[in-house]
Design an enzyme around this catalytic site. Structure first.
Site, PDB file in Angstrom:
ATOM      1  N   LYS A 184      43.746  41.257   8.680  1.00  0.00           N
ATOM      2  CA  LYS A 184      44.027  42.647   9.209  1.00  0.00           C
ATOM      3  C   LYS A 184      45.235  42.568   9.925  1.00  0.00           C
ATOM      4  O   LYS A 184      45.556  41.725  10.988  1.00  0.00           O
ATOM      5  CB  LYS A 184      42.877  43.298  10.117  1.00  0.00           C
ATOM      6  CG  LYS A 184      41.563  43.507   9.097  1.00  0.00           C
ATOM      7  CD  LYS A 184      40.310  44.002  10.185  1.00  0.00           C
ATOM      8  CE  LYS A 184      39.028  44.448   9.261  1.00  0.00           C
ATOM      9  NZ  LYS A 184      38.119  44.968  10.040  1.00  0.00           N
ATOM     10  N   HIS A 220      39.460  37.164  14.118  1.00  0.00           N
ATOM     11  CA  HIS A 220      39.001  38.106  15.076  1.00  0.00           C
ATOM     12  C   HIS A 220      39.984  38.317  16.219  1.00  0.00           C
ATOM     13  O   HIS A 220      40.457  37.261  16.892  1.00  0.00           O
ATOM     14  CB  HIS A 220      37.645  37.939  15.626  1.00  0.00           C
ATOM     15  CG  HIS A 220      36.621  38.002  14.857  1.00  0.00           C
ATOM     16  ND1 HIS A 220      34.977  37.488  15.028  1.00  0.00           N
ATOM     17  CD2 HIS A 220      36.403  38.748  13.602  1.00  0.00           C
ATOM     18  CE1 HIS A 220      34.542  37.683  13.764  1.00  0.00           C
ATOM     19  NE2 HIS A 220      35.176  38.554  13.159  1.00  0.00           N
ATOM     20  N   TYR A 268      27.742  36.931  16.738  1.00  0.00           N
ATOM     21  CA  TYR A 268      26.974  35.729  16.082  1.00  0.00           C
ATOM     22  C   TYR A 268      25.859  34.638  16.996  1.00  0.00           C
ATOM     23  O   TYR A 268      25.098  34.289  16.525  1.00  0.00           O
ATOM     24  CB  TYR A 268      27.934  34.854  15.267  1.00  0.00           C
ATOM     25  CG  TYR A 268      28.574  35.570  14.269  1.00  0.00           C
ATOM     26  CD1 TYR A 268      28.153  35.910  12.868  1.00  0.00           C
ATOM     27  CD2 TYR A 268      30.089  36.029  14.626  1.00  0.00           C
ATOM     28  CE1 TYR A 268      28.741  36.780  12.223  1.00  0.00           C
ATOM     29  CE2 TYR A 268      30.716  36.778  13.408  1.00  0.00           C
ATOM     30  CZ  TYR A 268      30.219  36.945  12.357  1.00  0.00           C
ATOM     31  OH  TYR A 268      30.872  37.882  11.308  1.00  0.00           O
ATOM     32  N   ARG A 328      30.400  35.769   4.571  1.00  0.00           N
ATOM     33  CA  ARG A 328      31.329  35.580   5.865  1.00  0.00           C
ATOM     34  C   ARG A 328      30.436  35.275   7.298  1.00  0.00           C
ATOM     35  O   ARG A 328      30.829  34.750   8.133  1.00  0.00           O
ATOM     36  CB  ARG A 328      32.380  36.844   5.995  1.00  0.00           C
ATOM     37  CG  ARG A 328      33.425  36.519   7.020  1.00  0.00           C
ATOM     38  CD  ARG A 328      34.267  37.750   6.907  1.00  0.00           C
ATOM     39  NE  ARG A 328      34.941  38.289   8.225  1.00  0.00           N
ATOM     40  CZ  ARG A 328      36.077  37.902   8.701  1.00  0.00           C
ATOM     41  NH1 ARG A 328      36.549  36.741   8.414  1.00  0.00           N
ATOM     42  NH2 ARG A 328      36.273  38.142  10.023  1.00  0.00           N
ATOM     43  N   HIS A 345      30.166  40.483   2.045  1.00  0.00           N
ATOM     44  CA  HIS A 345      30.587  40.204   3.206  1.00  0.00           C
ATOM     45  C   HIS A 345      29.621  39.380   4.252  1.00  0.00           C
ATOM     46  O   HIS A 345      30.036  38.758   5.055  1.00  0.00           O
ATOM     47  CB  HIS A 345      30.530  41.668   4.153  1.00  0.00           C
ATOM     48  CG  HIS A 345      31.622  41.522   5.209  1.00  0.00           C
ATOM     49  ND1 HIS A 345      32.864  41.310   5.331  1.00  0.00           N
ATOM     50  CD2 HIS A 345      31.347  41.809   6.693  1.00  0.00           C
ATOM     51  CE1 HIS A 345      33.234  41.341   6.719  1.00  0.00           C
ATOM     52  NE2 HIS A 345      32.398  41.480   7.524  1.00  0.00           N
ATOM     53  N   ARG A 374      37.303  37.540   4.426  1.00  0.00           N
ATOM     54  CA  ARG A 374      36.799  38.967   3.830  1.00  0.00           C
ATOM     55  C   ARG A 374      37.201  39.064   2.314  1.00  0.00           C
ATOM     56  O   ARG A 374      37.999  38.237   1.877  1.00  0.00           O
ATOM     57  CB  ARG A 374      37.632  39.872   4.915  1.00  0.00           C
ATOM     58  CG  ARG A 374      37.521  39.860   6.240  1.00  0.00           C
ATOM     59  CD  ARG A 374      38.279  41.065   6.713  1.00  0.00           C
ATOM     60  NE  ARG A 374      38.315  41.043   8.209  1.00  0.00           N
ATOM     61  CZ  ARG A 374      39.237  40.266   9.040  1.00  0.00           C
ATOM     62  NH1 ARG A 374      39.833  39.356   8.591  1.00  0.00           N
ATOM     63  NH2 ARG A 374      38.837  40.425  10.344  1.00  0.00           N
TER      64      ARG A 374
END
Length: 319
Positions: free
Chosen positions: A193, A287, A296, A264, A261, A170
């Site tokens: 995150k 994730h 994806y 990514r 982004h 990110r």
């Protein structure tokens, strides 16, 4: 039907419902300070709901009728919207609008209906990622270095975008790296995150681009200083990187979805297309849920269908 035409709803409603709608609208305008656009959306959703209940019960609902609605009644309304072709995002927003009204009624002591909060709404379908093609990604990295005024800035931009594409970071993760954490080895420890750490492999192309930038950067700061800096030596702001990407996509004729982004997204999609394992890609991206990574696969399937439609001889024939 009984009831008088209501200026808020645009159709007949019982007097007690008319009264609370006037106060609810006033509350949203004065205390919530919602925008006119949002207010119109809320009222439109509530009007659609009450119009359905009017037909469903064969009479305009009173406050007592609204208090007595069951989960089945609310689900019937949502099913009605779905049968009319209303998408899941719009149905979810409509349910949110109606819940807003019922919660205000409850807080204001006018009505209590626990059923409205005892079921989940439609699942919102997140938009599919919009990756760049392999060719466009390669061209973008080449073009990003062409900075006529400050050559080192061009090397910085290339290093940053190569890192996003080559390691799937990110932009916040990349810009938070210090010089000590520069990806000059075989792996990179990334804090994502929720302060969750992950380790990603570093391609030689990434190492080469970052090393070229660090050698050219005029600011030789300590190991805890930001890796990516602006022209005055401070930490590079995301807005600067985003503006540079906007310039590049205009230059290259790329769509507006070509953002930092999107690099990514491109990392994940191109790995998957080349046979990458979905769970491994989940770990590389950081994730928390595999379902996020599975988006994806939709992108890859759509790309395969595009190839099929454009190349397969049977796909070109009309029935």
């Amino acid at each position: 039907m009984t009831g008088k035409q209501n200026p808020v709803l645009g159709f007949a409603a019982q007097p007690d419902v008319q009264d609370v709608l006037v106060h609810w609208r006033r509350w949203m305008e004065s205390e919530r300070n919602v925008s006119p656009h949002t207010l119109t959306a809320y009222i439109g959703d509530v009007a659609t709901f009450l119009e359905f209940i009017t037909g469903y019960q064969a009479k305009p609902p009173s406050m007592n009728d609204l208090a007595a609605l069951t989960v089945t009644d609310f689900r019937s309304w949502l099913s009605h919207l779905a049968m009319k072709g209303i998408g899941s995002n719009s149905r979810s927003r409509a349910l949110s609008s109606v819940r807003n009204l019922f919660r205000w009624l409850d807080r204001d002591g006018r009505l209590h209906n626990p059923a409205i909060n005892t079921f989940s709404g439609p699942r919102i379908k997140r938009p599919a990622p919009k990756p760049l093609t392999v060719l466009d990604a390669d061209r973008l990295l080449e073009e990003s270095e062409k900075e006529p005024d400050e050559p080192w800035v061009g090397k910085r931009d290339r290093a940053l975008f190569t890192l996003l594409y080559g390691c799937g970071l990110r932009i916040s993760e990349a810009l938070n790296l210090t010089r000590r954490e520069a990806p000059l080895g075989e792996t990179l420890r990334v804090t994502g995150k929720g302060n969750k750490e992950r380790i990603v492999p570093v391609l030689p192309a990434v190492t080469e681009a970052v090393r070229a930038y660090m050698d050219a950067c005029p600011y030789r700061q300590g190991p805890d200083a930001p890796l990516f800096v602006g022209v005055r030596g401070g930490q590079l702001a995301p807005a600067i990187a985003q503006r540079r990407m906007r310039d590049l996509r205009r230059l290259m004729g790329l769509p507006e979805t070509a953002t930092p982004h999107a690099l990514r997204h491109s990392f994940a999609t191109h790995l998957l297309a080349d046979g990458g394992d979905l769970r491994a890609i989940q770990d590389l991206l950081g994730h928390a849920s595999l379902s996020t990574t599975q988006r994806y696969t939709d992108v890859e399937s759509e790309q395969l269908m595009q190839v099929y439609r454009s190349a397969h001889p049977r796909a070109k024939k009309t029935p």
